[in-house]
Design a protein around this motif. Structure first.
Motif, mmCIF file in Angstrom:
data_model
loop_
_atom_site.group_PDB
_atom_site.id
_atom_site.type_symbol
_atom_site.label_atom_id
_atom_site.label_comp_id
_atom_site.label_asym_id
_atom_site.label_seq_id
_atom_site.Cartn_x
_atom_site.Cartn_y
_atom_site.Cartn_z
ATOM 1 N N TYR A 71 -13.285 15.364 -70.871
ATOM 2 C CA TYR A 71 -13.515 16.803 -70.953
ATOM 3 C C TYR A 71 -14.969 17.107 -71.314
ATOM 4 O O TYR A 71 -15.575 18.038 -70.768
ATOM 5 N N ARG A 112 -1.712 27.388 -82.126
ATOM 6 C CA ARG A 112 -2.258 26.919 -80.845
ATOM 7 C C ARG A 112 -3.717 27.327 -80.699
ATOM 8 O O ARG A 112 -4.548 26.533 -80.244
ATOM 9 N N SER A 170 -6.690 21.861 -74.679
ATOM 10 C CA SER A 170 -5.765 20.785 -75.050
ATOM 11 C C SER A 170 -4.355 21.117 -74.600
ATOM 12 O O SER A 170 -3.775 22.121 -75.027
ATOM 13 N N ILE A 171 -3.795 20.298 -73.744
ATOM 14 C CA ILE A 171 -2.409 20.506 -73.306
ATOM 15 C C ILE A 171 -1.438 20.193 -74.440
ATOM 16 O O ILE A 171 -0.314 20.684 -74.460
ATOM 17 N N ASP A 212 -6.770 24.735 -80.384
ATOM 18 C CA ASP A 212 -7.671 24.824 -79.239
ATOM 19 C C ASP A 212 -9.102 25.088 -79.693
ATOM 20 O O ASP A 212 -10.063 24.561 -79.122
ATOM 21 N N ARG A 248 -7.873 26.327 -71.630
ATOM 22 C CA ARG A 248 -6.872 25.472 -72.255
ATOM 23 C C ARG A 248 -7.492 24.097 -72.531
ATOM 24 O O ARG A 248 -7.352 23.169 -71.744
ATOM 25 N N THR A 275 -9.526 11.339 -73.423
ATOM 26 C CA THR A 275 -9.443 12.682 -72.857
ATOM 27 C C THR A 275 -10.621 13.534 -73.318
ATOM 28 O O THR A 275 -11.198 14.295 -72.540
ATOM 29 N N ARG A 325 0.148 22.995 -76.776
ATOM 30 C CA ARG A 325 1.315 23.776 -76.340
ATOM 31 C C ARG A 325 2.563 23.383 -77.120
ATOM 32 O O ARG A 325 3.548 24.128 -77.143
#
Length: 445
Positions: A9, A58, A46-47, A62, A44, A5, A50
């Protein structure tokens, strides 16, 4: 975030950063699609963040992801730009055009700066563990090649560990919330040491009280003077304890006292009848047998110099609201000579449970100022110590626990009350107090 990921990204960020060459190569439509993805990643990154329990964590998570993505995408962009200048990408004169290459490079710089500052602002604003030290180092080394990458990597590691540690602690407290493991029969009274005061703006006990309260504890503070003799401090604590018992109708309190506070409490219990209102006394790094280094200083420093230092200190304390500070009386109370005399004169109350704990600062550099300066000379007089108090002085009562996690750092006098709000390997000070109070509950106190 998985490595795959991150690579995806980073590629999105790097491709979008090369916007000027991208629109000529792929067309405007594709360029704007990547621009939208670029914006989405910055909002955002990084999901998975959350799942963290607080906005602060958070943002920290992030921020770290953005800085990691910055390092990766900046590397990709650099290689892309170099390849474009040499024409090795097989795109002909398009990327070899000096003007296009220049505009592309400027745009890359701007885009990567957005990613970098987005991440940096998040961790600077939300991290607790970076402290002043790493914030200053980061600012000073920001434009120093190589050093800036080393410092940035260190900052990412520090904040990443903070996110993991703090989130695990929240989850742990949520899991055991129903147990109320720190809900003791009698409330807790936290008693500070010398040269500090209980304040609404800076808690002497760091993050410990909130951790205890999250697990059911009821907490009060001593509110006694910061600089006074043991006898005078004991009188203040006696009045405070009687006030708490009367107002809360709790019968007794459990005292947890740090440093000189332990001496003050012992005197109150033994000489003032306060033991009738106390179920247990736990002393933390208290110099029960005094500090021989204090004897040495008081004997060697000329009287005029001692009075000058005392006057300056007392004057400063008065500005902060202290009515009758007495620097010399407070320091003299910590000498081995006075402690030995009190130990002979005062007997522990048979109706109070006494226990104690102590720790060792392995190397001077492991402590914050001024403990890093005092550790070595105190070792000469008092042996291994926590930066202020020698190990031989800690033990008192029915149970004694010595904290020595090993390693190069150790645990200092300040670490034992979470003074610097610092997480470090080998010792979790907040959980130490949770378990300490839980044991008091199990004993019926």
């Amino acid at each position: 975030m998985t490595y795959l990921t991150r690579i995806v990204y980073s590629c999105i960020l790097a491709i979008t950063a090369n916007f000027y060459s991208l629109h000529a190569w792929c067309g405007w439509t594709s360029s704007w699609i990547f621009a939208i993805l670029f914006t989405a990643v910055n909002i955002r990154p990084s999901i998975f963040s959350r799942r963290l329990r607080t906005n602060k964590l958070r943002n920290c998570a992030d921020g770290c992801e953005l800085l990691i993505l910055f390092l990766l995408s900046a590397t990709f962009s650099f290689l892309y730009s170099v390849a474009g200048w040499t024409g090795s990408l097989g795109l002909g004169s398009l990327l070899a055009d000096p003007f296009l290459w220049l505009f592309n490079t400027l745009f890359v710089f701007l885009a990567e700066a957005i990613v970098f500052w987005n991440g940096m602002i998040r961790i600077y604003a939300c991290s607790s563990q970076l402290g002043i030290k790493w914030r200053v180092i980061g600012a000073l080394c920001g434009f120093v090649p190589v050093a800036n990458l080393i410092v940035l990597s260190k900052m990412i590691r520090v904040v990443s560990k903070e996110v993991i540690c703090e989130n695990e602690k929240i989850l742990q407290n949520e899991k055991r919330k129903g147990e109320q493991i720190c809900q003791t029969k009698y409330p807790l009274l936290l008693v500070h040491g010398v040269f500090f005061r209980d304040s609404d703006f800076f808690n002497y006990w760091g993050r410990i009280p909130k951790e205890l309260q999250a697990n059911g504890a009821s907490i009060y503070y001593g509110n006694h003077p910061s600089a006074a003799s043991v006898e005078d401090s004991a009188k203040e604590l006696d009045a405070r304890i009687r006030q708490i018992v009367s107002e809360a109708k709790c019968g007794k309190v459990n005292i947890i006292a740090h440093s000189k506070g332990g001496l003050d409490c012992r005197y109150a219990l033994s000489a003032l009848g306060t033991d009738a209102y106390v179920a247990s006394l736990t002393t933390i790094n208290t110099p029960h047998r005094g500090c021989e280094f204090a004897d040495f200083l008081l004997k060697k420093i000329p009287e005029s110099q001692k009075n000058k230092i005392a006057s300056a200190y007392n004057a400063t304390l008065r500005k902060f609201g202290e009515e009758n500070p007495d620097f010399l009386a407070a320091v003299s109370s910590l000498t081995a000579e006075q402690c030995a005399q009190r130990n002979e004169e005062l007997a522990d109350s048979p109706d109070v449970y006494y226990q104690s704990t102590g720790s060792r600062l392995s190397v001077p550099s492991g402590g914050r100022f001024p403990l890093n300066m005092t550790c070595a000379p105190i070792r000469y007089f008092d042996g291994y110590n926590d930066g202020l108090v020698g190990e031989k002085s800690f033990a008192w009562g029915d149970h004694y626990e010595f904290i020595n996690p090993g390693g190069a750092r150790g645990v200092s006098h300040g670490d034992m009350i979470d003074l610097n709000r610092e997480n470090f390997d080998g010792f979790d000070v907040r959980e130490f107090y949770v378990q300490l109070v839980h044991e008091l509950k199990e004993k019926g106190f």
